[in-house]
Scaffold this motif. Structure first.
Motif: not given
Length: 154
Positions: A58-71
């Motif tokens: 699951x790819x999560x993205x910060x509100x600004x669209x610049x950072x992602x977290x891959x679970x």
């Protein structure tokens, strides 16, 4: 020969047992689910050196669209180590720091998902309020509320 230039950091990865719990936690924090898929096959195992693998991500993205977290939830091969309860000073331990506008409100919302504060909220000079939080499965994150416009990195 010219040096290759770093373009950006695409994401940070965290392996979990329950994607649903992790997605709920990071959604409450303010990240948005960008996509969810199962990646499998020998081609994927060539990148990780795990051979034939099956992993749900699951790819999560910060509100600004610049950072992602891959679970990631590994189905095959099975997980072989568990570092979820390691202290923050354990070698190789990962934690991600998130900037928030209101640390108290964020903590209250995260605690509704079962998250627990590690230690306490502390103030660094007149610039930041900071704390660590353990989320589902012992995932460790940091929260930082900037108090001034001074953008000195920690």
């Amino acid at each position: 020969m010219a040096k290759s230039k770093l373009l950006r950091m695409d994401n940070i990865g965290i392996v979990v047992e329950s994607l649903d719990d992790a997605i709920a936690f990071f959604s409450e924090l303010g990240l948005h689910l960008e996509g969810r898929a199962t990646i499998e096959g020998e081609w994927a195992g060539k990148v990780t050196a795990l051979g034939n693998q099956q992993v749900e991500i699951a790819m999560m993205v910060t509100p600004d669209g610049h950072s992602r977290l891959e679970l990631s939830r590994f189905i095959e091969p099975a997980v072989i180590a568990d570092h979820r309860n390691a202290p923050v000073n354990a070698l190789g331990y990962l934690r991600a720091m998130f900037a928030v506008s209101d640390i108290d409100d964020t903590l209250a919302r995260l605690q509704k998902t079962g998250a627990q504060i590690v230690g306490e909220v502390v103030q660094y000079e007149d610039m930041y309020r900071l704390c660590y939080v353990r989320g589902p499965e012992g995932i460790l994150i940091g929260l930082a509320e900037q108090l001034t416009n001074n953008r000195n990195p920690l």
